[in-house]
Motif scaffolding. Structure first.
Motif, PDB file in Angstrom:
ATOM      1  N   ASP A 165       0.830  -1.205   0.000  1.00 12.30           N
ATOM      2  CA  ASP A 165       0.000   0.000   0.000  1.00 12.30           C
ATOM      3  C   ASP A 165       0.868   1.260   0.000  1.00 12.30           C
ATOM      4  O   ASP A 165       0.562   2.237  -0.698  1.00 12.30           O
ATOM      5  CB  ASP A 165      -0.931   0.005   1.213  1.00 12.30           C
ATOM      6  N   GLU A 166       1.936   1.251   0.787  1.00 12.15           N
ATOM      7  CA  GLU A 166       2.833   2.408   0.815  1.00 12.15           C
ATOM      8  C   GLU A 166       3.499   2.602  -0.542  1.00 12.15           C
ATOM      9  O   GLU A 166       3.650   3.739  -1.017  1.00 12.15           O
ATOM     10  CB  GLU A 166       3.901   2.217   1.907  1.00 12.15           C
ATOM     11  N   GLY A 167       3.893   1.515  -1.157  1.00  9.35           N
ATOM     12  CA  GLY A 167       4.538   1.601  -2.464  1.00  9.35           C
ATOM     13  C   GLY A 167       3.610   2.148  -3.532  1.00  9.35           C
ATOM     14  O   GLY A 167       4.020   2.934  -4.391  1.00  9.35           O
ATOM     15  N   LEU A 168       2.347   1.751  -3.494  1.00  8.60           N
ATOM     16  CA  LEU A 168       1.390   2.191  -4.502  1.00  8.60           C
ATOM     17  C   LEU A 168       1.050   3.672  -4.363  1.00  8.60           C
ATOM     18  O   LEU A 168       0.629   4.306  -5.331  1.00  8.60           O
ATOM     19  CB  LEU A 168       0.111   1.352  -4.424  1.00  8.60           C
ATOM     20  N   LEU A 169       1.250   4.216  -3.183  1.00  7.07           N
ATOM     21  CA  LEU A 169       1.011   5.642  -2.987  1.00  7.07           C
ATOM     22  C   LEU A 169       2.121   6.492  -3.591  1.00  7.07           C
ATOM     23  O   LEU A 169       1.944   7.685  -3.840  1.00  7.07           O
ATOM     24  CB  LEU A 169       0.907   5.961  -1.489  1.00  7.07           C
ATOM     25  N   GLN A 170       3.263   5.863  -3.863  1.00  4.68           N
ATOM     26  CA  GLN A 170       4.450   6.604  -4.282  1.00  4.68           C
ATOM     27  C   GLN A 170       4.826   6.410  -5.750  1.00  4.68           C
ATOM     28  O   GLN A 170       5.892   6.833  -6.168  1.00  4.68           O
ATOM     29  CB  GLN A 170       5.639   6.185  -3.404  1.00  4.68           C
ATOM     30  N   THR A 171       3.975   5.772  -6.511  1.00  8.33           N
ATOM     31  CA  THR A 171       4.353   5.508  -7.897  1.00  8.33           C
ATOM     32  C   THR A 171       3.164   5.605  -8.832  1.00  8.33           C
ATOM     33  O   THR A 171       2.022   5.366  -8.434  1.00  8.33           O
ATOM     34  CB  THR A 171       4.991   4.107  -8.020  1.00  8.33           C
ATOM     35  N   LYS A 172       3.451   5.950 -10.081  1.00 10.33           N
ATOM     36  CA  LYS A 172       2.437   5.918 -11.122  1.00 10.33           C
ATOM     37  C   LYS A 172       2.488   4.538 -11.783  1.00 10.33           C
ATOM     38  O   LYS A 172       3.136   3.631 -11.285  1.00 10.33           O
ATOM     39  CB  LYS A 172       2.692   7.040 -12.137  1.00 10.33           C
ATOM     40  N   ALA A 173       1.821   4.387 -12.901  1.00 13.79           N
ATOM     41  CA  ALA A 173       1.792   3.091 -13.561  1.00 13.79           C
ATOM     42  C   ALA A 173       3.152   2.762 -14.169  1.00 13.79           C
ATOM     43  O   ALA A 173       3.604   3.424 -15.098  1.00 13.79           O
ATOM     44  CB  ALA A 173       0.716   3.080 -14.640  1.00 13.79           C
ATOM     45  N   ASP A 174       3.805   1.758 -13.623  1.00  5.09           N
ATOM     46  CA  ASP A 174       5.057   1.270 -14.174  1.00  5.09           C
ATOM     47  C   ASP A 174       5.177  -0.207 -13.829  1.00  5.09           C
ATOM     48  O   ASP A 174       4.243  -0.800 -13.278  1.00  5.09           O
ATOM     49  CB  ASP A 174       6.261   2.071 -13.649  1.00  5.09           C
ATOM     50  N   ILE A 175       6.305  -0.816 -14.144  1.00 11.17           N
ATOM     51  CA  ILE A 175       6.461  -2.243 -13.895  1.00 11.17           C
ATOM     52  C   ILE A 175       6.384  -2.541 -12.404  1.00 11.17           C
ATOM     53  O   ILE A 175       5.867  -3.577 -11.971  1.00 11.17           O
ATOM     54  CB  ILE A 175       7.787  -2.769 -14.507  1.00 11.17           C
ATOM     55  N   PHE A 176       6.896  -1.628 -11.572  1.00 10.58           N
ATOM     56  CA  PHE A 176       6.887  -1.851 -10.130  1.00 10.58           C
ATOM     57  C   PHE A 176       5.468  -1.797  -9.568  1.00 10.58           C
ATOM     58  O   PHE A 176       5.073  -2.648  -8.768  1.00 10.58           O
ATOM     59  CB  PHE A 176       7.777  -0.822  -9.427  1.00 10.58           C
ATOM     60  N   SER A 177       4.706  -0.781  -9.952  1.00 11.01           N
ATOM     61  CA  SER A 177       3.330  -0.665  -9.451  1.00 11.01           C
ATOM     62  C   SER A 177       2.483  -1.846  -9.927  1.00 11.01           C
ATOM     63  O   SER A 177       1.629  -2.346  -9.192  1.00 11.01           O
ATOM     64  CB  SER A 177       2.697   0.650  -9.913  1.00 11.01           C
ATOM     65  N   THR A 178       2.724  -2.292 -11.154  1.00 10.28           N
ATOM     66  CA  THR A 178       1.989  -3.433 -11.691  1.00 10.28           C
ATOM     67  C   THR A 178       2.212  -4.674 -10.841  1.00 10.28           C
ATOM     68  O   THR A 178       1.269  -5.379 -10.471  1.00 10.28           O
ATOM     69  CB  THR A 178       2.418  -3.714 -13.144  1.00 10.28           C
ATOM     70  N   VAL A 179       3.472  -4.943 -10.512  1.00  8.75           N
ATOM     71  CA  VAL A 179       3.778  -6.125  -9.706  1.00  8.75           C
ATOM     72  C   VAL A 179       3.250  -5.977  -8.285  1.00  8.75           C
ATOM     73  O   VAL A 179       2.753  -6.944  -7.691  1.00  8.75           O
ATOM     74  CB  VAL A 179       5.299  -6.405  -9.699  1.00  8.75           C
TER      75      VAL A 179
END
Length: 230
Positions: A115-129
């Motif tokens: 949840d913390e990671g998803l707050l800090q990123t837009k759509a990319d390979i990291f958010s997808t995973v």
């Protein structure tokens, strides 16, 4: 072969589609992080980032390597995330931390990091995973209602190349949650993905890459629903 709707969904496309991105990252993890670091180093494609000296990139690699070898992996990965939070690549350390928590049956901590990671990123390979990781945790806990709700609202974090397959996952989760009509709507959306998103006036399809296999699977799912199999 007889289809048992929920068992069919648990073991077929949901697992296969989710596995595509996870398998790609696992098999190409060095490429993923290298590309990200190159972009950071050049200041390309990451708004708001300034150029970084090569030594900083080397420091990230070194600290991540040490974190993976240390005894207190969770603390080590969290330190990497903190020290390099200005680099997009810090999300790779977060993924390592999430995997560590999952391996140690600490799903609560894993979900918190996701949840913390998803707050800090837009759509990319990291958010997808990260999205797929959370879906897998909720699915294994058989919390299909929460999994489908989360998946339905997290499409903005999915890269365009995988969005068609992701929508199939959303549809499957909605079926598992007993929301057949919502699932039908999702499958119908996938079945109408245009071959060229630039030629459509429907803004919902902008940036969505046409995937003939996903489109055909969606049509098959619609037929199975109509036949009462799903």
């Amino acid at each position: 072969k007889k289809f048992s709707s929920k068992e069919f969904l648990k073991t077929s496309d949901l697992h296969t589609s989710t596995g595509k991105v996870l398998a790609f990252v696992k098999a190409n993890k060095n490429i993923v992080i290298l590309v990200c670091l190159i972009l950071v180093g050049l200041g390309v494609g990451i708004p708001g980032y300034r150029l970084y000296h090569t030594k900083r990139v080397e420091a990230f690699n070194q600290q991540l390597f040490v974190a993976a070898k240390g005894l207190k992996k969770a603390d080590n990965y969290m330190q990497v995330i903190k020290d390099f939070s200005d680099l997009q690549a810090h999300q790779y350390a977060r993924l390592k931390l999430v995997n560590h928590y999952i391996d140690n049956q600490d799903n609560e901590s894993a979900l918190k990091q996701i949840d913390e990671g998803l707050l800090q990123t837009k759509a990319d390979i990291f958010s997808t995973v990260l999205v797929l990781k959370k879906i897998n945790i909720l699915k294994k806990d058989k919390d299909f209602a929460q999994a489908s709700s989360f998946a339905k609202t997290s499409g903005i974090k999915i890269i365009g190349d995988f969005k068609a397959n992701y929508k199939l996952i959303v549809g499957d989760l909605l079926l598992l949650a007993g929301k057949k009509e919502d699932a039908r709507a999702v499958y119908d959306w996938v079945s109408q993905i245009p071959r060229d998103d630039k030629q459509t006036q429907n803004l919902e399809y902008k940036g969505v890459v046409y995937d003939p296999q996903a489109v055909n699977q969606a049509k098959d799912k619609l037929l199975l629903i109509d036949l009462g199999v799903l």
